[in-house]
Design an enzyme around this catalytic site. Structure first.
Site, PDB file in Angstrom:
ATOM      1  N   THR A   1       5.641  -1.447   1.519  1.00 38.90           N
ATOM      2  CA  THR A   1       5.231  -0.649   0.359  1.00 38.90           C
ATOM      3  C   THR A   1       5.508  -1.379  -0.958  1.00 38.90           C
ATOM      4  O   THR A   1       6.459  -2.168  -1.047  1.00 38.90           O
ATOM      5  CB  THR A   1       6.018   0.689   0.373  1.00 38.90           C
ATOM      6  OG1 THR A   1       5.917   1.301  -0.900  1.00 38.90           O
ATOM      7  CG2 THR A   1       7.496   0.487   0.675  1.00 38.90           C
ATOM      8  N   ASP A   2       4.715  -1.058  -1.971  1.00 33.12           N
ATOM      9  CA  ASP A   2       4.964  -1.634  -3.303  1.00 33.12           C
ATOM     10  C   ASP A   2       6.284  -1.130  -3.886  1.00 33.12           C
ATOM     11  O   ASP A   2       6.812  -1.711  -4.834  1.00 33.12           O
ATOM     12  CB  ASP A   2       3.797  -1.328  -4.256  1.00 33.12           C
ATOM     13  CG  ASP A   2       3.541   0.160  -4.470  1.00 33.12           C
ATOM     14  OD1 ASP A   2       4.191   1.005  -3.804  1.00 33.12           O
ATOM     15  OD2 ASP A   2       2.687   0.491  -5.326  1.00 33.12           O
ATOM     16  N   GLU A   3       6.826  -0.035  -3.303  1.00 31.53           N
ATOM     17  CA  GLU A   3       8.045   0.547  -3.883  1.00 31.53           C
ATOM     18  C   GLU A   3       9.254  -0.383  -3.759  1.00 31.53           C
ATOM     19  O   GLU A   3      10.244  -0.196  -4.458  1.00 31.53           O
ATOM     20  CB  GLU A   3       8.340   1.910  -3.235  1.00 31.53           C
ATOM     21  CG  GLU A   3       7.162   2.847  -3.403  1.00 31.53           C
ATOM     22  CD  GLU A   3       7.423   4.306  -3.057  1.00 31.53           C
ATOM     23  OE1 GLU A   3       8.582   4.738  -3.116  1.00 31.53           O
ATOM     24  OE2 GLU A   3       6.445   5.002  -2.740  1.00 31.53           O
TER      25      GLU A   3
ATOM     26  N   LYS B   1      13.179   0.048   3.215  1.00 26.68           N
ATOM     27  CA  LYS B   1      11.973  -0.744   3.496  1.00 26.68           C
ATOM     28  C   LYS B   1      12.194  -2.205   3.069  1.00 26.68           C
ATOM     29  O   LYS B   1      11.782  -3.134   3.766  1.00 26.68           O
ATOM     30  CB  LYS B   1      10.763  -0.165   2.760  1.00 26.68           C
ATOM     31  CG  LYS B   1      10.248   1.147   3.303  1.00 26.68           C
ATOM     32  CD  LYS B   1       9.710   1.068   4.723  1.00 26.68           C
ATOM     33  CE  LYS B   1       8.433   0.274   4.852  1.00 26.68           C
ATOM     34  NZ  LYS B   1       7.886   0.320   6.228  1.00 26.68           N
TER      35      LYS B   1
END
Ligand code: NAD
Ligand code: TYD
Length: 342
Positions: A127-129, A159
């Site tokens: 994820t971009d998070e 992640k």
């Protein structure tokens, strides 16, 4: 024949990925592997399991080495696409344990089995998070693949830890790994604890929609089919050891998302929106620079937000039994904890 282990295949994106490959009649065997947590739902795969003899479902936990080994041998697994995760930021704020267990320990167990079995390809769906948050007033600044990892929630931290393990198995063990980092998805089979399906289904139930803080946080929204297509592109054409960002070039504030949904559903703002206390540590802005995957692998998104959001809302209208079933049981306890007295 390629035999692909798809972890988390009964969740939102995993089931859309399996659906895409079955609909395209890709010549692969698919082993849909899922623990069926609160977010996993066999109803997401039912019709596909009935019609495709190259698709099988196995209930199992990625933290369970012996089950993974058995599945590997039984189905001659050659590749892994790793979706399985605890995926909701708000739940990670309430309790981070399950996130560390599945997203970190589970990824390590899966990597070890894949390494021992000499996997041909291992794709980590991330994820971009993991990059943290971006400045609000510098629109030219976006996440690139070299942006430092600065995760701000227990979800994104877990992640990022998984991503680091994947990276380390490439450098240390020369494992054939690939990593994708995508922005926020929307579309069919999205669990109604996330912004878009929560708001759509709340309105269909005659409930209000809870907007966090000032509602001005920005996400980059991508239709789930575009994400699945990008993952397939990276699996087939990506260079081992590389990270590929995936995004829609579609930055939108939560307020505008809310206005769009309300307009489409003929619900006036004043009667249906309630501002609630902000999320702790709420990342202000995400934006993806997806030029690497475009220039290197030729992928670009095919769906426009203006039409795909309408398709998505219509899907929830047409699948009321699906989301009403999901919004019961454990979900109600979570909803109480998360939203009552906020
Ligand atoms: P989801 O929560 O809808 O699905 C996750 C699935 O994983 C569920 O079916 C669940 O049962 C399964 N699972 C959880 N723990 C497991 C375990 N220990 N063993 C086996 N299966 C387990 O999530 P999603 O939105 O489909 O996200 C899938 C992946 O994509 C995640 O890795 C997430 O980090 C990533 N991602 C999601 C988004 C998004 O917008 N939803 C964006 C970028 C990346
Ligand atoms: P979400 O769908 O949980 O995705 P993520 O946190 O992974 O980006 O949330 C998207 C945005 O919507 C985020 O800025 C938080 C906000 N939000 C609300 O305002 N109200 C809600 O009830 C939820 C679930 C999210």
């Amino acid at each position: 024949m390629r035999s692909i282990l798809v972890t988390g295949a009964a969740g939102f994106i995993g089931s859309n990925f399996v659906r895409m490959l079955v609909n395209r009649a890709e010549p692969v065997k698919l082993v849909a592997f899922d623990k069926l947590t609160y977010a996993g739902n066999l109803a997401n795969l039912d019709d596909l399991l009935k019609k495709d003899k190259h698709l099988v479902f196995v209930k199992g936990d990625i933290c369970d080495q012996s089950t993974l080994e058995r599945v590997w041998d039984e189905h001659g697994i050659t590749e892994v696409v790793h979706f399985a995760a605890e995926s909701h930021v708000d739940r990670s704020i309430i309790s981070s344990g399950p996130f560390i267990h599945t997203n970190v320990v589970g990824t390590q167990v899966l990597l070890d089995v894949a390494r021992a079995k000499k996997v041909d390809k291992f794709l980590q769906v991330s994820t971009d998070e993991v990059y943290g948050t971006l400045p609000y007033d510098q629109k030219e600044v976006m996440f690139t693949e070299t942006t430092p990892l600065e995760p701000n929630s227990p979800y994104s931290a877990s992640k990022a830890a998984g991503d680091c393990l994947v990276r380390s198995y490439f450098h240390t063990h020369h494992m054939p790994v690939l990593t994708t980092r995508c922005s926020n998805n929307y579309g069919p089979y999205h669990f109604p604890e996330k912004l878009i399906p929560l708001f759509v289904t709340n309105l269909m139930e005659g409930k209000k929609v809870p907007l966090y803080g000032d509602g001005l946080n920005i996400r980059d929204w991508l239709y789930v089919e575009d994400h699945c297509d990008a993952i397939w592109t990276v699996l087939n054409k990506g260079r081992f050891g590389e990270v590929y960002n995936i995004g829609g070039n579609n930055e939108i504030t939560n307020r505008v998302i809310t206005e769009t949904i309300l307009r489409e559903m003929n619900c006036p703002w004043d009667q249906h929106v309630t501002y609630v206390q902000d999320r702790a540590g709420h990342d202000r802005r995400y934006a993806i620079d997806a030029s690497k995957i475009k220039n290197e692998l030729g992928w670009t998104p095919k769906h426009r937000f203006e039409t795909a959001i309408k398709t998505t809302i219509q899907w929830y209208r047409d699948h009321e039994a699906w989301w009403r079933n999901v919004k019961s049981g454990e979900y109600l306890k979570y909803y109480e904890t998360q939203y009552v007295n906020r």
